[in-house]
Enzyme design. Structure first.
Site, PDB file in Angstrom:
ATOM      1  N   ARG A  94       0.838  -1.200   0.000  1.00  0.00           N
ATOM      2  CA  ARG A  94       0.000   0.000   0.000  1.00  0.00           C
ATOM      3  C   ARG A  94       0.880   1.260   0.000  1.00  0.00           C
ATOM      4  NH1 ARG A  94      -0.516   4.510   2.782  1.00  0.00           N
ATOM      5  NH2 ARG A  94      -0.146   3.384   4.709  1.00  0.00           N
ATOM      6  N   HIS A 120       8.299   6.763   8.997  1.00  0.00           N
ATOM      7  CA  HIS A 120       9.094   6.816   7.765  1.00  0.00           C
ATOM      8  C   HIS A 120      10.527   7.126   8.150  1.00  0.00           C
ATOM      9  CE1 HIS A 120       6.090   6.748   4.398  1.00  0.00           C
ATOM     10  NE2 HIS A 120       5.304   6.793   5.465  1.00  0.00           N
ATOM     11  N   CYS A 177       4.254   9.461   0.217  1.00  0.00           N
ATOM     12  CA  CYS A 177       2.886   9.973   0.274  1.00  0.00           C
ATOM     13  C   CYS A 177       2.751  11.011  -0.820  1.00  0.00           C
ATOM     14  CB  CYS A 177       2.598  10.602   1.639  1.00  0.00           C
ATOM     15  SG  CYS A 177       1.040  11.516   1.675  1.00  0.00           S
ATOM     16  N   ASN A 223       9.235   4.105   4.068  1.00  0.00           N
ATOM     17  CA  ASN A 223       8.757   3.568   5.335  1.00  0.00           C
ATOM     18  C   ASN A 223       9.983   2.958   6.025  1.00  0.00           C
ATOM     19  OD1 ASN A 223       6.026   3.093   3.589  1.00  0.00           O
ATOM     20  ND2 ASN A 223       5.605   3.252   5.760  1.00  0.00           N
TER      21      ASN A 223
HETATM   22 ZN    ZN Z   1       3.277   6.236   5.342  1.00  0.00          ZN
END
Ligand code: ZN
Length: 312
Positions: free
Chosen positions: A13, A211, A242, A251
């Protein structure tokens, strides 16, 4: 007895939403099943946003259905930014939905075009929808993005983050996820804010989403452990970003996070060698993407005891 710590794989994701290669459904499935086989207990498989916003997620329904048929263990979850996404997730039978809003008004407006208060009210509607549904209830995570600062508005007040966490908990969240969306957090801030959130919503579990944008990802994990947090979002090879947080690449790395937790004596239930093998596959599938991670590069040290040996 060893204390349990949880690592949620969010690479499919958070990682994939920024990469240039659109990964095939087969490969997404292989990534998901490989991570479950390695012992990861929750895979955040996708984000239920319209395909025109993130083309990478155009096959989300199919990937979820196939993964759900194939898997024999673990939880499949999806990120949902609004009521419509939650409806879609519930219709598909997703076991856990991780709702996200931003503590920063400006970030929330950029991300979902509504105020943070309106997003909190939407979460209440999602809980009502869940409670009205028959059968096995979906679990609802509630994420607070930009909890440690925002690329658009700068500082975010810690009291505000705690107050939002309390409101989401009161509405019926099953887990609170505190996110450093843009990689601004430092260990002192993490320990302070995470301790306050853990206290405010106890006994509800609190997870952290970090992150590694500025190299403090794992230091922040250590600080969150001190604050009583036992669940962490991470992404294979440290993929991530993002669309509304420029520069927020990366991340924290799943393999490195699992290594650190295990080395510190926590039981993650995850086989790190299998993760490293899976990471190598994913790296081949995503040519041109920069993947981080110290453990994949250097290998586990001789002094590292694998989880199986610990059990013996
Ligand atoms: Zn994130």
């Amino acid at each position: 007895m060893t204390e349990r710590a949880y690592v949620r794989e969010v690479g499919l994701r958070d990682g994939l939403q920024m990469v240039k290669t659109v990964l095939s459904s087969d490969r997404k499935l292989e990534w998901c099943c490989g991570a479950l086989d390695a012992g990861i207990s929750e895979i955040e498989l996708t984000s239920f946003v319209p395909a025109k916003i993130v083309p990478q997620f155009a096959d989300s329904d199919e990937v979820f259905r196939r993964a759900n048929e194939t898997r024999t263990n673990g939880t499949l979850s999806a990120l949902v930014p609004n009521l419509r996404g939650a409806q879609r997730g519930m219709e598909l039978g997703v076991g856990k939905l991780n709702y996200v809003l931003s503590a920063s008004e400006e970030h929330n407006m950029a991300n979902v075009r509504r105020s943070t208060d309106e997003s909190i009210a939407d979460f209440g509607r999602i809980v009502q929808l869940r409670d009205a549904a028959t059968g096995v209830g979906v679990r609802l995570g509630a994420g607070i993005a930009t909890s440690f600062g925002c690329t658009i508005s700068g500082a975010v007040s810690e009291q505000r983050v705690v107050a939002i966490a309390e409101r989401l908990a009161a509405l019926g969240a099953d887990e609170i996820i505190v996110a450093d969306t843009v990689g601004y957090g430092d260990p002192a801030q993490v320990k302070r804010l995470m301790s306050a959130v853990v206290r405010a919503v106890a006994p509800l579990p609190v997870a952290a989403h970090f992150h590694d944008t500025r190299g403090l990802g794992l230091a922040n994990v250590a600080a969150a452990l001190d604050a009583g947090v036992r669940a962490f979002d991470a992404s294979l090879g440290g993929l991530g970003g993002c669309p509304f947080a420029p520069g927020a690449t990366g991340n924290i790395d799943t393999e490195d996070t699992v290594f650190m937790l295990e080395a510190m004596g926590f039981d993650t239930g995850i086989d790190i060698e299998r993760l490293i093998a899976l990471r190598a596959k994913v790296e081949r599938w995503l040519p041109g993407e920069k993947m981080g991670g110290a453990i994949a590069r250097a290998g586990v040290p001789k002094t590292f005891r694998m989880p199986v040996e610990k059990a013996a």
